[in-house]
Design a protein around this motif. Structure first.
Motif, PDB file in Angstrom:
ATOM      1  N   MET A  79      15.850  -7.860   8.475  1.00 37.31           N
ATOM      2  CA  MET A  79      15.079  -6.765   7.957  1.00 37.31           C
ATOM      3  C   MET A  79      13.737  -7.299   7.490  1.00 37.31           C
ATOM      4  O   MET A  79      13.673  -8.255   6.745  1.00 37.31           O
ATOM      5  CB  MET A  79      15.834  -6.145   6.782  1.00 37.31           C
ATOM      6  N   MET A  80      12.668  -6.694   7.971  1.00 38.86           N
ATOM      7  CA  MET A  80      11.318  -7.031   7.528  1.00 38.86           C
ATOM      8  C   MET A  80      10.574  -5.758   7.214  1.00 38.86           C
ATOM      9  O   MET A  80      10.717  -4.764   7.903  1.00 38.86           O
ATOM     10  CB  MET A  80      10.568  -7.806   8.611  1.00 38.86           C
ATOM     11  N   VAL A  81       9.770  -5.793   6.159  1.00 35.71           N
ATOM     12  CA  VAL A  81       8.980  -4.611   5.818  1.00 35.71           C
ATOM     13  C   VAL A  81       7.774  -4.518   6.744  1.00 35.71           C
ATOM     14  O   VAL A  81       7.374  -5.498   7.377  1.00 35.71           O
ATOM     15  CB  VAL A  81       8.536  -4.634   4.346  1.00 35.71           C
ATOM     16  N   ARG A  82       7.183  -3.336   6.802  1.00 31.96           N
ATOM     17  CA  ARG A  82       6.023  -3.127   7.660  1.00 31.96           C
ATOM     18  C   ARG A  82       4.780  -3.769   7.067  1.00 31.96           C
ATOM     19  O   ARG A  82       4.648  -3.915   5.854  1.00 31.96           O
ATOM     20  CB  ARG A  82       5.794  -1.636   7.859  1.00 31.96           C
ATOM     21  N   LYS A  83       3.851  -4.123   7.926  1.00 31.57           N
ATOM     22  CA  LYS A  83       2.606  -4.757   7.511  1.00 31.57           C
ATOM     23  C   LYS A  83       1.804  -3.832   6.601  1.00 31.57           C
ATOM     24  O   LYS A  83       1.198  -4.280   5.624  1.00 31.57           O
ATOM     25  CB  LYS A  83       1.788  -5.127   8.759  1.00 31.57           C
ATOM     26  N   THR A  84       1.792  -2.538   6.891  1.00 31.37           N
ATOM     27  CA  THR A  84       1.043  -1.591   6.068  1.00 31.37           C
ATOM     28  C   THR A  84       1.603  -1.517   4.651  1.00 31.37           C
ATOM     29  O   THR A  84       0.855  -1.382   3.688  1.00 31.37           O
ATOM     30  CB  THR A  84       1.061  -0.190   6.695  1.00 31.37           C
ATOM     31  N   MET A  85       2.925  -1.638   4.528  1.00 33.28           N
ATOM     32  CA  MET A  85       3.554  -1.602   3.208  1.00 33.28           C
ATOM     33  C   MET A  85       3.166  -2.828   2.383  1.00 33.28           C
ATOM     34  O   MET A  85       2.854  -2.712   1.197  1.00 33.28           O
ATOM     35  CB  MET A  85       5.069  -1.525   3.345  1.00 33.28           C
ATOM     36  N   VAL A  86       3.137  -3.994   3.016  1.00 28.93           N
ATOM     37  CA  VAL A  86       2.753  -5.220   2.313  1.00 28.93           C
ATOM     38  C   VAL A  86       1.275  -5.175   1.937  1.00 28.93           C
ATOM     39  O   VAL A  86       0.893  -5.572   0.832  1.00 28.93           O
ATOM     40  CB  VAL A  86       3.073  -6.468   3.170  1.00 28.93           C
ATOM     41  N   ALA A  87       0.429  -4.653   2.818  1.00 27.94           N
ATOM     42  CA  ALA A  87      -1.003  -4.551   2.520  1.00 27.94           C
ATOM     43  C   ALA A  87      -1.238  -3.614   1.337  1.00 27.94           C
ATOM     44  O   ALA A  87      -2.049  -3.909   0.454  1.00 27.94           O
ATOM     45  CB  ALA A  87      -1.755  -4.063   3.746  1.00 27.94           C
ATOM     46  N   ALA A  88      -0.527  -2.499   1.296  1.00 27.37           N
ATOM     47  CA  ALA A  88      -0.661  -1.569   0.174  1.00 27.37           C
ATOM     48  C   ALA A  88      -0.151  -2.211  -1.115  1.00 27.37           C
ATOM     49  O   ALA A  88      -0.749  -2.043  -2.185  1.00 27.37           O
ATOM     50  CB  ALA A  88       0.107  -0.284   0.458  1.00 27.37           C
ATOM     51  N   TRP A  89       0.948  -2.966  -1.035  1.00 23.45           N
ATOM     52  CA  TRP A  89       1.483  -3.644  -2.216  1.00 23.45           C
ATOM     53  C   TRP A  89       0.488  -4.673  -2.742  1.00 23.45           C
ATOM     54  O   TRP A  89       0.289  -4.772  -3.949  1.00 23.45           O
ATOM     55  CB  TRP A  89       2.812  -4.316  -1.868  1.00 23.45           C
ATOM     56  N   LEU A  90      -0.141  -5.432  -1.846  1.00 16.16           N
ATOM     57  CA  LEU A  90      -1.121  -6.435  -2.276  1.00 16.16           C
ATOM     58  C   LEU A  90      -2.263  -5.802  -3.067  1.00 16.16           C
ATOM     59  O   LEU A  90      -2.757  -6.376  -4.031  1.00 16.16           O
ATOM     60  CB  LEU A  90      -1.689  -7.182  -1.069  1.00 16.16           C
ATOM     61  N   LYS A  91      -2.694  -4.622  -2.638  1.00 13.96           N
ATOM     62  CA  LYS A  91      -3.821  -3.967  -3.308  1.00 13.96           C
ATOM     63  C   LYS A  91      -3.447  -3.390  -4.659  1.00 13.96           C
ATOM     64  O   LYS A  91      -4.278  -3.323  -5.554  1.00 13.96           O
ATOM     65  CB  LYS A  91      -4.381  -2.855  -2.419  1.00 13.96           C
ATOM     66  N   THR A  92      -2.202  -2.953  -4.830  1.00 13.85           N
ATOM     67  CA  THR A  92      -1.829  -2.252  -6.059  1.00 13.85           C
ATOM     68  C   THR A  92      -0.980  -3.067  -7.025  1.00 13.85           C
ATOM     69  O   THR A  92      -0.843  -2.676  -8.174  1.00 13.85           O
ATOM     70  CB  THR A  92      -1.058  -0.973  -5.717  1.00 13.85           C
ATOM     71  N   ALA A  93      -0.428  -4.189  -6.582  1.00 15.04           N
ATOM     72  CA  ALA A  93       0.491  -4.954  -7.433  1.00 15.04           C
ATOM     73  C   ALA A  93      -0.252  -5.636  -8.568  1.00 15.04           C
ATOM     74  O   ALA A  93      -1.371  -6.116  -8.412  1.00 15.04           O
ATOM     75  CB  ALA A  93       1.235  -5.995  -6.596  1.00 15.04           C
ATOM     76  N   LYS A  94       0.401  -5.684  -9.707  1.00 13.19           N
ATOM     77  CA  LYS A  94      -0.126  -6.378 -10.870  1.00 13.19           C
ATOM     78  C   LYS A  94       0.432  -7.795 -10.871  1.00 13.19           C
ATOM     79  O   LYS A  94       1.394  -8.102 -10.169  1.00 13.19           O
ATOM     80  CB  LYS A  94       0.280  -5.653 -12.147  1.00 13.19           C
ATOM     81  N   ALA A  95      -0.188  -8.655 -11.655  1.00 14.41           N
ATOM     82  CA  ALA A  95       0.255 -10.049 -11.727  1.00 14.41           C
ATOM     83  C   ALA A  95       1.719 -10.111 -12.160  1.00 14.41           C
ATOM     84  O   ALA A  95       2.132  -9.460 -13.109  1.00 14.41           O
ATOM     85  CB  ALA A  95      -0.611 -10.828 -12.701  1.00 14.41           C
ATOM     86  N   GLY A  96       2.512 -10.870 -11.429  1.00  8.65           N
ATOM     87  CA  GLY A  96       3.922 -11.039 -11.744  1.00  8.65           C
ATOM     88  C   GLY A  96       4.860 -10.138 -10.970  1.00  8.65           C
ATOM     89  O   GLY A  96       6.065 -10.379 -10.951  1.00  8.65           O
ATOM     90  N   GLU A  97       4.354  -9.097 -10.334  1.00 11.67           N
ATOM     91  CA  GLU A  97       5.212  -8.208  -9.547  1.00 11.67           C
ATOM     92  C   GLU A  97       5.637  -8.902  -8.257  1.00 11.67           C
ATOM     93  O   GLU A  97       4.884  -9.700  -7.704  1.00 11.67           O
ATOM     94  CB  GLU A  97       4.496  -6.900  -9.226  1.00 11.67           C
ATOM     95  N   THR A  98       6.829  -8.578  -7.793  1.00  9.85           N
ATOM     96  CA  THR A  98       7.358  -9.209  -6.584  1.00  9.85           C
ATOM     97  C   THR A  98       7.727  -8.151  -5.552  1.00  9.85           C
ATOM     98  O   THR A  98       7.950  -6.993  -5.883  1.00  9.85           O
ATOM     99  CB  THR A  98       8.612 -10.051  -6.889  1.00  9.85           C
ATOM    100  N   ILE A  99       7.786  -8.605  -4.306  1.00 13.50           N
ATOM    101  CA  ILE A  99       8.267  -7.773  -3.207  1.00 13.50           C
ATOM    102  C   ILE A  99       9.119  -8.651  -2.305  1.00 13.50           C
ATOM    103  O   ILE A  99       8.770  -9.800  -2.030  1.00 13.50           O
ATOM    104  CB  ILE A  99       7.099  -7.138  -2.412  1.00 13.50           C
ATOM    105  N   VAL A 100      10.253  -8.126  -1.892  1.00 12.66           N
ATOM    106  CA  VAL A 100      11.086  -8.805  -0.899  1.00 12.66           C
ATOM    107  C   VAL A 100      10.595  -8.314   0.449  1.00 12.66           C
ATOM    108  O   VAL A 100      10.772  -7.162   0.809  1.00 12.66           O
ATOM    109  CB  VAL A 100      12.579  -8.488  -1.093  1.00 12.66           C
ATOM    110  N   TYR A 101       9.923  -9.200   1.191  1.00 13.41           N
ATOM    111  CA  TYR A 101       9.326  -8.765   2.453  1.00 13.41           C
ATOM    112  C   TYR A 101      10.217  -9.053   3.649  1.00 13.41           C
ATOM    113  O   TYR A 101       9.962  -8.563   4.740  1.00 13.41           O
ATOM    114  CB  TYR A 101       7.931  -9.376   2.643  1.00 13.41           C
ATOM    115  N   ALA A 102      11.289  -9.823   3.460  1.00 14.20           N
ATOM    116  CA  ALA A 102      12.222 -10.057   4.564  1.00 14.20           C
ATOM    117  C   ALA A 102      13.572 -10.490   4.016  1.00 14.20           C
ATOM    118  O   ALA A 102      13.645 -11.173   2.983  1.00 14.20           O
ATOM    119  CB  ALA A 102      11.692 -11.124   5.510  1.00 14.20           C
ATOM    120  N   ARG A 103      14.609 -10.081   4.717  1.00 11.38           N
ATOM    121  CA  ARG A 103      15.960 -10.589   4.470  1.00 11.38           C
ATOM    122  C   ARG A 103      16.457 -11.074   5.819  1.00 11.38           C
ATOM    123  O   ARG A 103      16.696 -10.275   6.723  1.00 11.38           O
ATOM    124  CB  ARG A 103      16.860  -9.491   3.924  1.00 11.38           C
TER     125      ARG A 103
END
Length: 147
Positions: A1-25
């Protein structure tokens, strides 16, 4: 499972310091993965920290969770607005021993507004930050501000 590139790009722009995202399992990342390449580039520039966690239990065939953790370094062209929060008074409001809550609410109103602007929404958390004995004045002030 991998997240979409657009989802990661949106997360990069809005995430605050310390927030995490699981981008692949997965057991391993695909060699030509656009998401992994984009996050590796962001890690080289210091915008994220990449790591993986071993999965211990549960159904599925994947062995690792690939995680990106956002750092405080802004993206190119991204500007962080820093709000000026009024300083806390030298003496705590309850040290003045007011009988009425109206005067106390006037004293703590700038600090409550500042903490709410920072994202603190719990009245009891605001009362603890201000060092109040009771959260009731904060709750009353929050009701007045909402009206």
């Amino acid at each position: 499972m991998m997240v979409r590139k657009t989802m990661v790009a949106a997360w990069l722009k809005t995430a605050k310091a310390g927030e995490t995202i699981v981008y692949a399992r997965a057991t391993f990342l695909p060699v030509r993965s656009e998401v992994a390449a984009m996050l590796r580039e962001a890690a080289e520039h210091g915008h994220v920290v990449l790591y993986r966690e071993r999965r211990m239990h549960g159904p599925g065939e994947e062995n690792f969770r690939y995680v990106a953790k956002r750092t405080a370094k802004p993206l190119p062209g991204q500007v962080y607005m820093v709000r000026e929060v009024p300083p806390l008074p030298a003496a705590k409001p309850q040290d003045k021993r007011f009988n009425g809550t109206a005067a106390l609410q006037r004293d703590i109103a700038p600090q409550v507004r500042g903490l709410m602007a920072e994202g603190v929404r719990s009245g009891s958390a605001i009362a603890r930050a201000l060092g109040l004995y009771s959260a009731q004045p904060v709750y009353s002030l929050m009701r007045k501000m909402a009206a």
